[in-house]
Design a protein around this motif. Structure first.
Motif, short mmCIF file in Angstrom:
data_model
loop_
_atom_site.label_atom_id
_atom_site.label_comp_id
_atom_site.label_asym_id
_atom_site.label_seq_id
_atom_site.Cartn_x
_atom_site.Cartn_y
_atom_site.Cartn_z
N SER A 1 0.82 -1.20 0.00
CA SER A 1 0.00 0.00 0.00
C SER A 1 0.86 1.25 0.00
CB SER A 1 -0.91 0.00 1.23
OG SER A 1 -1.60 1.23 1.35
N GLU A 2 1.92 1.26 0.79
CA GLU A 2 2.81 2.42 0.84
C GLU A 2 3.46 2.68 -0.51
OE1 GLU A 2 6.77 4.06 3.23
OE2 GLU A 2 5.94 2.09 3.71
N VAL A 3 3.94 1.62 -1.15
CA VAL A 3 4.57 1.76 -2.47
C VAL A 3 3.56 2.33 -3.46
CG1 VAL A 3 5.57 0.52 -4.43
CG2 VAL A 3 6.29 -0.05 -2.10
N MET A 4 2.35 1.78 -3.48
CA MET A 4 1.35 2.24 -4.43
C MET A 4 0.95 3.69 -4.16
SD MET A 4 -1.21 -1.04 -4.89
CE MET A 4 -2.22 -0.16 -6.09
N CYS A 5 0.69 4.01 -2.89
CA CYS A 5 0.24 5.37 -2.57
C CYS A 5 1.30 6.42 -2.90
CB CYS A 5 -0.12 5.45 -1.09
SG CYS A 5 -1.68 4.66 -0.64
N GLU A 6 2.54 6.14 -2.53
CA GLU A 6 3.59 7.12 -2.78
C GLU A 6 3.87 7.25 -4.28
OE1 GLU A 6 4.87 9.20 -0.66
OE2 GLU A 6 3.67 8.34 0.97
N PHE A 7 3.77 6.14 -5.01
CA PHE A 7 3.95 6.19 -6.45
C PHE A 7 2.83 6.98 -7.11
CE2 PHE A 7 3.07 4.48 -10.68
CZ PHE A 7 4.30 4.61 -11.29
N LEU A 8 1.58 6.70 -6.71
CA LEU A 8 0.44 7.38 -7.30
C LEU A 8 0.39 8.85 -6.90
CD1 LEU A 8 -2.25 4.58 -6.90
CD2 LEU A 8 -1.18 5.36 -9.02
N ALA A 9 0.95 9.18 -5.75
CA ALA A 9 1.02 10.58 -5.36
C ALA A 9 1.88 11.38 -6.33
CB ALA A 9 1.58 10.70 -3.94
N LEU A 10 2.91 10.72 -6.88
CA LEU A 10 3.78 11.37 -7.86
C LEU A 10 3.18 11.35 -9.26
CD1 LEU A 10 7.33 10.04 -6.87
CD2 LEU A 10 6.20 12.15 -6.18
N ARG B 1 -2.04 1.33 -13.49
CA ARG B 1 -1.71 -0.05 -13.86
C ARG B 1 -0.28 -0.40 -13.46
NH1 ARG B 1 -4.51 1.09 -19.47
NH2 ARG B 1 -4.02 3.15 -18.63
N THR B 2 0.63 0.54 -13.62
CA THR B 2 2.01 0.29 -13.19
C THR B 2 2.06 0.01 -11.69
OG1 THR B 2 2.87 1.73 -14.93
CG2 THR B 2 4.34 1.25 -13.09
N ALA B 3 1.31 0.80 -10.91
CA ALA B 3 1.28 0.60 -9.46
C ALA B 3 0.75 -0.77 -9.10
CB ALA B 3 0.43 1.69 -8.80
N PHE B 4 -0.32 -1.21 -9.78
CA PHE B 4 -0.89 -2.53 -9.50
C PHE B 4 0.09 -3.64 -9.84
CE2 PHE B 4 -5.23 -1.21 -8.63
CZ PHE B 4 -5.70 -2.29 -7.88
N ILE B 5 0.78 -3.50 -10.95
CA ILE B 5 1.70 -4.56 -11.39
C ILE B 5 2.89 -4.65 -10.44
CG2 ILE B 5 3.29 -5.21 -13.24
CD1 ILE B 5 1.10 -4.01 -15.15
N VAL B 6 3.41 -3.51 -9.96
CA VAL B 6 4.48 -3.53 -8.97
C VAL B 6 3.97 -4.13 -7.66
CG1 VAL B 6 5.98 -2.07 -7.56
CG2 VAL B 6 5.72 -1.60 -10.01
N CYS B 7 2.72 -3.81 -7.30
CA CYS B 7 2.10 -4.42 -6.12
C CYS B 7 2.06 -5.93 -6.27
CB CYS B 7 0.70 -3.85 -5.93
SG CYS B 7 -0.29 -4.69 -4.67
#
Length: 286
Positions: free
Chosen positions: A202-211, A220-226
Protein backbone atom coordinates in the motif's frame (compact mmCIF):
# COMPACT_ATOMS: atom_id res chain seq x y z
CA UNK A 1 14.57 -2.35 -21.46
CA UNK A 2 16.40 -2.74 -24.77
CA UNK A 3 14.76 -6.07 -25.53
CA UNK A 4 11.44 -4.44 -26.47
CA UNK A 5 12.49 -1.20 -28.14
CA UNK A 6 11.66 -2.66 -31.55
CA UNK A 7 7.96 -2.45 -30.80
CA UNK A 8 7.91 1.29 -31.28
CA UNK A 9 11.07 2.03 -33.23
CA UNK A 10 9.73 0.04 -36.15
CA UNK A 11 6.27 1.64 -36.18
CA UNK A 12 6.62 5.39 -35.93
CA UNK A 13 3.21 7.00 -35.45
CA UNK A 14 1.19 4.54 -37.48
CA UNK A 15 3.14 5.47 -40.64
CA UNK A 16 1.76 3.82 -43.77
CA UNK A 17 3.37 5.12 -46.98
CA UNK A 18 5.41 7.89 -48.58
CA UNK A 19 4.70 9.86 -51.74
CA UNK A 20 7.04 12.06 -53.81
CA UNK A 21 10.77 12.64 -53.62
CA UNK A 22 13.14 15.22 -52.20
CA UNK A 23 11.75 18.21 -50.35
CA UNK A 24 8.33 17.56 -51.83
CA UNK A 25 8.02 14.10 -50.30
CA UNK A 26 5.21 13.58 -47.81
CA UNK A 27 4.66 10.80 -45.27
CA UNK A 28 1.09 9.57 -44.78
CA UNK A 29 -0.35 8.11 -41.57
CA UNK A 30 -3.40 5.95 -41.07
CA UNK A 31 -6.39 8.05 -39.99
CA UNK A 32 -9.72 7.13 -38.48
CA UNK A 33 -11.16 5.03 -41.34
CA UNK A 34 -9.80 2.69 -43.97
CA UNK A 35 -8.39 4.62 -46.91
CA UNK A 36 -8.05 7.86 -44.94
CA UNK A 37 -4.64 9.30 -44.11
CA UNK A 38 -3.22 12.39 -42.51
CA UNK A 39 0.20 14.01 -42.77
CA UNK A 40 2.70 14.84 -40.04
CA UNK A 41 5.28 17.49 -41.03
CA UNK A 42 8.68 16.08 -41.89
CA UNK A 43 10.28 18.32 -39.26
CA UNK A 44 8.42 16.39 -36.58
CA UNK A 45 9.52 12.93 -37.68
CA UNK A 46 11.30 10.74 -35.18
CA UNK A 47 12.80 8.04 -37.39
CA UNK A 48 15.96 8.34 -39.44
CA UNK A 49 15.12 9.33 -43.06
CA UNK A 50 16.81 6.18 -44.38
CA UNK A 51 14.64 4.07 -42.13
CA UNK A 52 11.55 5.88 -43.40
CA UNK A 53 12.51 4.93 -46.95
CA UNK A 54 12.84 1.27 -45.97
CA UNK A 55 9.44 1.25 -44.25
CA UNK A 56 7.66 3.12 -47.03
CA UNK A 57 8.96 0.67 -49.63
CA UNK A 58 7.33 -2.21 -47.76
CA UNK A 59 3.78 -1.01 -48.33
CA UNK A 60 1.70 -0.31 -51.43
CA UNK A 61 0.39 3.19 -51.81
CA UNK A 62 -3.43 3.23 -51.92
CA UNK A 63 -4.84 3.95 -55.39
CA UNK A 64 -7.09 6.78 -54.14
CA UNK A 65 -6.00 7.87 -50.67
CA UNK A 66 -8.17 10.43 -48.91
CA UNK A 67 -6.17 13.01 -46.98
CA UNK A 68 -7.95 14.27 -43.87
CA UNK A 69 -7.07 16.94 -41.31
CA UNK A 70 -4.28 16.08 -38.89
CA UNK A 71 -6.05 15.27 -35.59
CA UNK A 72 -3.18 16.36 -33.38
CA UNK A 73 -3.10 19.82 -31.87
CA UNK A 74 -0.17 21.89 -30.53
CA UNK A 75 2.34 19.54 -32.11
CA UNK A 76 5.93 20.13 -31.04
CA UNK A 77 8.96 18.19 -29.82
CA UNK A 78 7.43 17.59 -26.41
CA UNK A 79 5.23 14.61 -27.16
CA UNK A 80 3.53 14.69 -23.75
CA UNK A 81 1.49 17.66 -24.96
CA UNK A 82 0.18 16.13 -28.17
CA UNK A 83 -3.44 15.03 -27.77
CA UNK A 84 -6.56 14.80 -29.90
CA UNK A 85 -9.68 16.77 -29.08
CA UNK A 86 -10.84 13.66 -27.20
CA UNK A 87 -7.71 13.65 -25.03
CA UNK A 88 -5.96 10.69 -26.70
CA UNK A 89 -2.18 11.04 -26.65
CA UNK A 90 -0.07 10.82 -29.77
CA UNK A 91 0.88 7.16 -30.05
CA UNK A 92 3.04 4.84 -32.11
CA UNK A 93 0.08 2.55 -32.77
CA UNK A 94 -1.83 5.28 -34.60
CA UNK A 95 -4.86 4.85 -32.32
CA UNK A 96 -7.41 7.64 -32.62
CA UNK A 97 -10.28 5.97 -30.78
CA UNK A 98 -10.50 4.90 -27.15
CA UNK A 99 -11.72 1.34 -27.84
CA UNK A 100 -8.67 0.58 -29.96
CA UNK A 101 -6.40 2.22 -27.41
CA UNK A 102 -7.95 0.17 -24.60
CA UNK A 103 -7.32 -3.04 -26.54
CA UNK A 104 -3.68 -2.12 -27.09
CA UNK A 105 -3.29 -1.24 -23.42
CA UNK A 106 -4.79 -4.60 -22.38
CA UNK A 107 -2.11 -6.30 -24.46
CA UNK A 108 0.50 -4.22 -22.65
CA UNK A 109 -0.88 -5.28 -19.27
CA UNK A 110 -0.35 -8.93 -20.23
CA UNK A 111 3.23 -8.24 -21.27
CA UNK A 112 3.94 -6.47 -17.98
CA UNK A 113 2.38 -9.32 -15.99
CA UNK A 114 4.55 -11.80 -17.89
CA UNK A 115 7.60 -9.74 -16.93
CA UNK A 116 6.62 -9.87 -13.24
CA UNK A 117 6.01 -13.62 -13.44
CA UNK A 118 9.50 -14.06 -14.89
CA UNK A 119 11.04 -11.93 -12.14
CA UNK A 120 9.34 -13.97 -9.42
CA UNK A 121 10.87 -17.17 -10.79
CA UNK A 122 14.44 -15.94 -10.39
CA UNK A 123 16.55 -17.65 -7.69
CA UNK A 124 16.83 -14.51 -5.54
CA UNK A 125 14.07 -11.95 -4.85
CA UNK A 126 14.41 -8.96 -7.16
CA UNK A 127 14.56 -5.52 -5.48
CA UNK A 128 12.05 -2.97 -6.73
CA UNK A 129 14.07 -0.02 -7.93
CA UNK A 130 13.45 2.89 -10.27
CA UNK A 131 14.82 1.07 -13.30
CA UNK A 132 12.50 -1.89 -12.72
CA UNK A 133 9.48 0.43 -12.48
CA UNK A 134 10.50 2.05 -15.76
CA UNK A 135 10.89 -1.40 -17.32
CA UNK A 136 7.38 -2.36 -16.19
CA UNK A 137 6.04 0.82 -17.78
CA UNK A 138 7.87 0.14 -21.05
CA UNK A 139 6.37 -3.36 -21.16
CA UNK A 140 2.98 -1.85 -20.40
CA UNK A 141 3.03 1.12 -22.78
CA UNK A 142 6.06 0.65 -25.05
CA UNK A 143 4.04 -0.58 -28.02
CA UNK A 144 1.81 2.50 -27.83
CA UNK A 145 3.51 5.63 -26.55
CA UNK A 146 6.85 7.24 -27.44
CA UNK A 147 7.25 8.37 -23.82
CA UNK A 148 7.00 4.89 -22.27
CA UNK A 149 9.38 4.60 -19.33
CA UNK A 150 10.06 8.34 -19.27
CA UNK A 151 8.94 10.77 -16.59
CA UNK A 152 6.13 13.09 -17.58
CA UNK A 153 6.87 16.69 -18.52
CA UNK A 154 3.33 18.04 -18.15
CA UNK A 155 0.81 18.55 -15.36
CA UNK A 156 -1.99 15.99 -15.13
CA UNK A 157 -5.68 16.17 -14.34
CA UNK A 158 -7.62 12.93 -14.64
CA UNK A 159 -11.38 12.68 -15.02
CA UNK A 160 -13.88 15.12 -13.55
CA UNK A 161 -12.46 15.12 -10.01
CA UNK A 162 -10.45 17.85 -8.31
CA UNK A 163 -7.21 15.86 -8.05
CA UNK A 164 -4.34 17.31 -10.03
CA UNK A 165 -0.69 16.40 -10.31
CA UNK A 166 1.25 19.56 -11.13
CA UNK A 167 4.67 19.32 -12.71
CA UNK A 168 7.24 20.15 -9.99
CA UNK A 169 9.64 23.01 -10.84
CA UNK A 170 12.57 20.60 -10.80
CA UNK A 171 10.76 17.89 -12.75
CA UNK A 172 9.89 14.38 -11.58
CA UNK A 173 13.38 12.96 -11.07
CA UNK A 174 14.13 14.59 -7.65
CA UNK A 175 10.88 13.21 -6.24
CA UNK A 176 11.61 9.78 -7.69
CA UNK A 177 14.97 9.88 -5.93
CA UNK A 178 13.17 10.47 -2.62
CA UNK A 179 10.77 7.58 -3.33
CA UNK A 180 13.73 5.31 -4.06
CA UNK A 181 15.54 6.36 -0.89
CA UNK A 182 12.62 6.29 1.56
CA UNK A 183 10.39 3.52 0.22
CA UNK A 184 11.84 1.35 -2.54
CA UNK A 185 15.11 0.85 -0.66
CA UNK A 186 13.25 -1.47 1.75
CA UNK A 187 12.50 -3.97 -1.02
CA UNK A 188 12.47 -6.83 -1.49
CA UNK A 189 10.28 -7.05 1.58
CA UNK A 190 9.76 -10.67 2.59
CA UNK A 191 7.62 -11.32 5.64
CA UNK A 192 5.53 -14.04 7.25
CA UNK A 193 3.23 -11.28 8.48
CA UNK A 194 0.64 -10.73 5.75
CA UNK A 195 -0.37 -7.42 7.31
CA UNK A 196 3.17 -6.12 6.94
CA UNK A 197 3.21 -7.15 3.28
CA UNK A 198 -0.08 -5.40 2.51
CA UNK A 199 1.01 -2.30 4.41
CA UNK A 200 4.24 -2.08 2.42
CA UNK A 201 2.49 -2.74 -0.90
CA UNK A 202 0.00 0.00 0.00
CA UNK A 203 2.81 2.42 0.84
CA UNK A 204 4.57 1.76 -2.47
CA UNK A 205 1.35 2.24 -4.43
CA UNK A 206 0.24 5.37 -2.57
CA UNK A 207 3.59 7.12 -2.78
CA UNK A 208 3.95 6.19 -6.45
CA UNK A 209 0.44 7.38 -7.30
CA UNK A 210 1.02 10.58 -5.36
CA UNK A 211 3.78 11.37 -7.86
CA UNK A 212 2.00 10.05 -10.96
CA UNK A 213 5.43 10.09 -12.63
CA UNK A 214 4.32 8.84 -16.06
CA UNK A 215 2.12 10.54 -18.65
CA UNK A 216 -0.19 7.50 -18.86
CA UNK A 217 -0.53 4.13 -17.13
CA UNK A 218 0.34 5.09 -13.55
CA UNK A 219 -2.48 3.12 -11.92
CA UNK A 220 -1.71 -0.05 -13.86
CA UNK A 221 2.01 0.29 -13.19
CA UNK A 222 1.28 0.60 -9.46
CA UNK A 223 -0.89 -2.53 -9.50
CA UNK A 224 1.70 -4.56 -11.39
CA UNK A 225 4.48 -3.53 -8.97
CA UNK A 226 2.10 -4.42 -6.12
CA UNK A 227 1.68 -7.85 -7.69
CA UNK A 228 5.43 -8.36 -7.60
CA UNK A 229 5.46 -7.63 -3.86
CA UNK A 230 2.58 -10.03 -3.25
CA UNK A 231 4.00 -12.82 -5.40
CA UNK A 232 7.40 -12.53 -3.75
CA UNK A 233 5.54 -13.37 -0.54
CA UNK A 234 3.75 -16.39 -2.05
CA UNK A 235 0.46 -14.58 -2.58
CA UNK A 236 -1.75 -14.49 -5.64
CA UNK A 237 -1.51 -11.60 -8.12
CA UNK A 238 -4.42 -9.18 -8.38
CA UNK A 239 -6.09 -8.09 -11.58
CA UNK A 240 -5.12 -4.56 -12.50
CA UNK A 241 -8.80 -3.77 -12.94
CA UNK A 242 -9.82 -5.03 -9.50
CA UNK A 243 -10.14 -1.45 -8.32
CA UNK A 244 -13.14 -0.88 -10.60
CA UNK A 245 -15.19 -3.15 -8.33
CA UNK A 246 -14.45 -0.78 -5.40
CA UNK A 247 -13.64 2.38 -7.29
CA UNK A 248 -14.88 4.87 -4.70
CA UNK A 249 -13.07 3.18 -1.82
CA UNK A 250 -9.94 2.80 -3.90
CA UNK A 251 -9.81 6.50 -4.73
CA UNK A 252 -10.46 7.44 -1.11
CA UNK A 253 -7.74 5.06 0.08
CA UNK A 254 -5.23 6.50 -2.40
CA UNK A 255 -6.13 10.02 -1.28
CA UNK A 256 -5.57 9.04 2.36
CA UNK A 257 -2.12 7.76 1.44
CA UNK A 258 -1.31 10.71 -0.78
CA UNK A 259 -2.42 13.46 1.58
CA UNK A 260 -1.86 11.95 5.02
CA UNK A 261 0.46 8.98 4.48
CA UNK A 262 -2.29 6.78 5.87
CA UNK A 263 -1.65 3.46 4.15
CA UNK A 264 -4.12 1.41 6.18
CA UNK A 265 -7.22 1.98 4.00
CA UNK A 266 -5.52 0.75 0.83
CA UNK A 267 -3.87 -2.11 2.73
CA UNK A 268 -7.35 -3.18 3.85
CA UNK A 269 -8.60 -3.12 0.27
CA UNK A 270 -5.60 -5.14 -0.92
CA UNK A 271 -6.32 -7.68 1.80
CA UNK A 272 -9.93 -8.00 0.69
CA UNK A 273 -8.94 -8.36 -2.95
CA UNK A 274 -6.35 -10.99 -2.09
CA UNK A 275 -8.93 -12.94 -0.08
CA UNK A 276 -11.31 -12.72 -3.05
CA UNK A 277 -8.58 -13.95 -5.41
CA UNK A 278 -7.84 -16.85 -3.05
CA UNK A 279 -11.51 -17.82 -2.92
CA UNK A 280 -11.71 -17.78 -6.72
CA UNK A 281 -8.55 -19.89 -6.95
CA UNK A 282 -9.92 -22.47 -4.52
CA UNK A 283 -13.24 -22.63 -6.36
CA UNK A 284 -11.38 -23.59 -9.54
CA UNK A 285 -8.67 -25.89 -8.14
CA UNK A 286 -10.52 -27.63 -5.35
Amino acid sequence: MSRILWRWEEQDLGFRFRSGVGKGAQEYYQARRQGEFYIVPASQRKLDPNRIDVLSNRVVRPSSPIVVANPWHHYDDDWDWVVTEDGICLNWAGCLEKDELDRREDEGVQRALELVAELVQRPSPVPIDVRLIQQVHVELMGAIYPFAGQWRTVSLHKGDGPTRWPLPPGGIQPLIDVLARDVLSRSPLLSEDDGEVFEYASEVMCEFLALHPFREGNGRTAFIVCNLILMQNNMLPLTTYERHTDDRRYIQACEAGRLGKQYGPLAKLLTEWEDRAADQWRSVHE
